[in-house]
Design a protein around this motif. Structure first.
Motif, PDB file in Angstrom:
ATOM      1  N   ILE A   1      20.409  40.302 -29.500  1.00 18.36           N
ATOM      2  CA  ILE A   1      20.991  39.457 -28.745  1.00 18.36           C
ATOM      3  C   ILE A   1      22.087  39.121 -28.916  1.00 18.36           C
ATOM      4  N   GLY A   2      22.763  39.794 -29.831  1.00 17.51           N
ATOM      5  CA  GLY A   2      24.055  40.615 -29.470  1.00 17.51           C
ATOM      6  C   GLY A   2      24.812  41.191 -28.665  1.00 17.51           C
TER       7      GLY A   2
ATOM      8  N   LEU B   1      13.572  39.113 -37.525  1.00 19.03           N
ATOM      9  CA  LEU B   1      15.347  38.532 -36.988  1.00 19.03           C
ATOM     10  C   LEU B   1      16.505  38.862 -37.016  1.00 19.03           C
ATOM     11  N   PHE B   2      16.800  39.906 -37.612  1.00 21.29           N
ATOM     12  CA  PHE B   2      17.418  41.202 -37.903  1.00 21.29           C
ATOM     13  C   PHE B   2      17.342  41.648 -36.523  1.00 21.29           C
TER      14      PHE B   2
ATOM     15  N   MET C   1      16.282  40.509 -33.929  1.00 22.54           N
ATOM     16  CA  MET C   1      16.162  40.101 -32.464  1.00 22.54           C
ATOM     17  C   MET C   1      17.746  39.388 -33.053  1.00 22.54           C
ATOM     18  N   MET C   2      18.553  39.251 -33.808  1.00 24.77           N
ATOM     19  CA  MET C   2      19.513  38.811 -34.187  1.00 24.77           C
ATOM     20  C   MET C   2      20.856  40.138 -32.806  1.00 24.77           C
ATOM     21  N   ILE C   3      20.447  41.703 -32.888  1.00 25.47           N
ATOM     22  CA  ILE C   3      21.234  42.998 -32.601  1.00 25.47           C
ATOM     23  C   ILE C   3      20.660  42.680 -31.384  1.00 25.47           C
TER      24      ILE C   3
END
Length: 297
Positions: free
Chosen positions: A25-26, A18-19, A21-23
């Motif tokens: 997406i960001g 998840l971390f 993926m967040m990076i």
């Protein structure tokens, strides 16, 4: 008691995924989306630039079309000057404007053998603006101004400057030929915007042969003052530098030979053309002006 770290490792793995993926997406939101939007803006202005090239071609077809005039200084049948043209234009969220009264024109100060004459020629502009960028038709040229950047002339006006090179051994014996065809936009201010399609209608109104060509050079000095309401003077400076250097002239403001360019402000430029020889007239000059009624709808 049996202890197992399997569940803990699965949770940690999921958190790491998840971390990551967040990076990702960001990064997409921070870098990718602006790049996509920037690409869309460039594509829109590229389409607009192509439309302006079509417009310039249509205008030049009108002014270079059949001129049914016996005496250019006495036009009596302006309805037969040449064909009218209609140019399609995709707005794409921008604003297209015709500004006949804009502070965009040329002033010619011509030093003949026995007199000095002053002429004000050309007027008005056509512009397309979208998100801080603009493309304009002024004094017969097409100029693109990027957001926060310098203006760039991507299509030249009807101004020709070349050296006759009569004497290769002695350049001071050669002559400079200059031909200027100014475009004067008349009519009323008109503007459209949005996402639809606009049309620019160009109709000829008048044609004047201001300075006819001569068989011998009769001009010793020509001053061309360019006024740009859009502060596109740097683009005009680059144009004249290229033209005059290609014609074999060197810039020498001190000795008043060749040519000299003086930027008096961001909206005004003065080009002084002395030619190769300051002891005799060595400039062939011809000047024409076409008045066009241009309207956008």
């Amino acid at each position: 008691m049996i202890r197992s770290e399997k569940a803990v490792s699965e949770v940690i793995g999921m958190v790491m995924i998840l971390f990551i993926m967040m990076i990702v997406i960001g990064a997409i939101l921070l870098v990718g989306v602006p790049m996509i939007e920037s690409g869309k803006e460039r594509a829109r202005m590229d389409v607009a630039a192509n439309s302006f090239l079509s417009l310039q071609n249509d205008i030049e077809e009108v002014v270079r079309g059949p001129i049914w005039v016996t005496d250019p200084m006495d036009v009596t049948d302006v309805n037969r000057l040449g064909p009218s043209r209609e140019t399609g234009f995709q707005l794409m969220g921008g604003t297209l404007s015709v500004l006949p009264k804009a502070n965009t024109y040329m002033i010619l100060d011509v030093t003949f053998t026995s007199s000095i004459q002053n002429y004000i020629i050309g007027a008005g502009e056509i512009t397309f603006e979208a998100n801080g960028e603009e493309i304009g038709y002024e004094n017969g040229a097409l100029i693109r101004k990027y957001e926060g950047g310098e203006p760039l002339m991507f299509s030249n006006p009807l101004i020709s400057i070349y050296n006759t090179l009569d004497n290769q051994a002695n350049p001071s014996d050669s002559n400079i030929t200059i031909s200027i065809h100014a475009i004067n936009l008349s009519g009323n201010l008109s503007s459209v915007g949005g996402d639809g399609k606009a049309r620019i209608e160009t109709r000829p109104e008048n044609y004047k042969q201001i300075i006819p060509p001569d068989i011998i050079p009769g001009v010793t000095q020509l001053n061309i003052s360019i006024y740009s309401a859009r502060d596109n003077i740097n683009a005009w400076e680059s144009f004249f530098n290229t033209k005059l250097e290609t014609a074999g002239l060197d810039q020498n403001c001190l000795l008043k030979t060749g040519y000299c360019i003086d930027k008096t402000s961001t909206s005004n430029l003065v080009v002084r053309i002395y030619g190769n020889n300051n002891t005799r007239p060595d400039i062939f000059l011809s000047v024409y002006e076409s008045t066009l009624n241009v309207m956008v709808r």
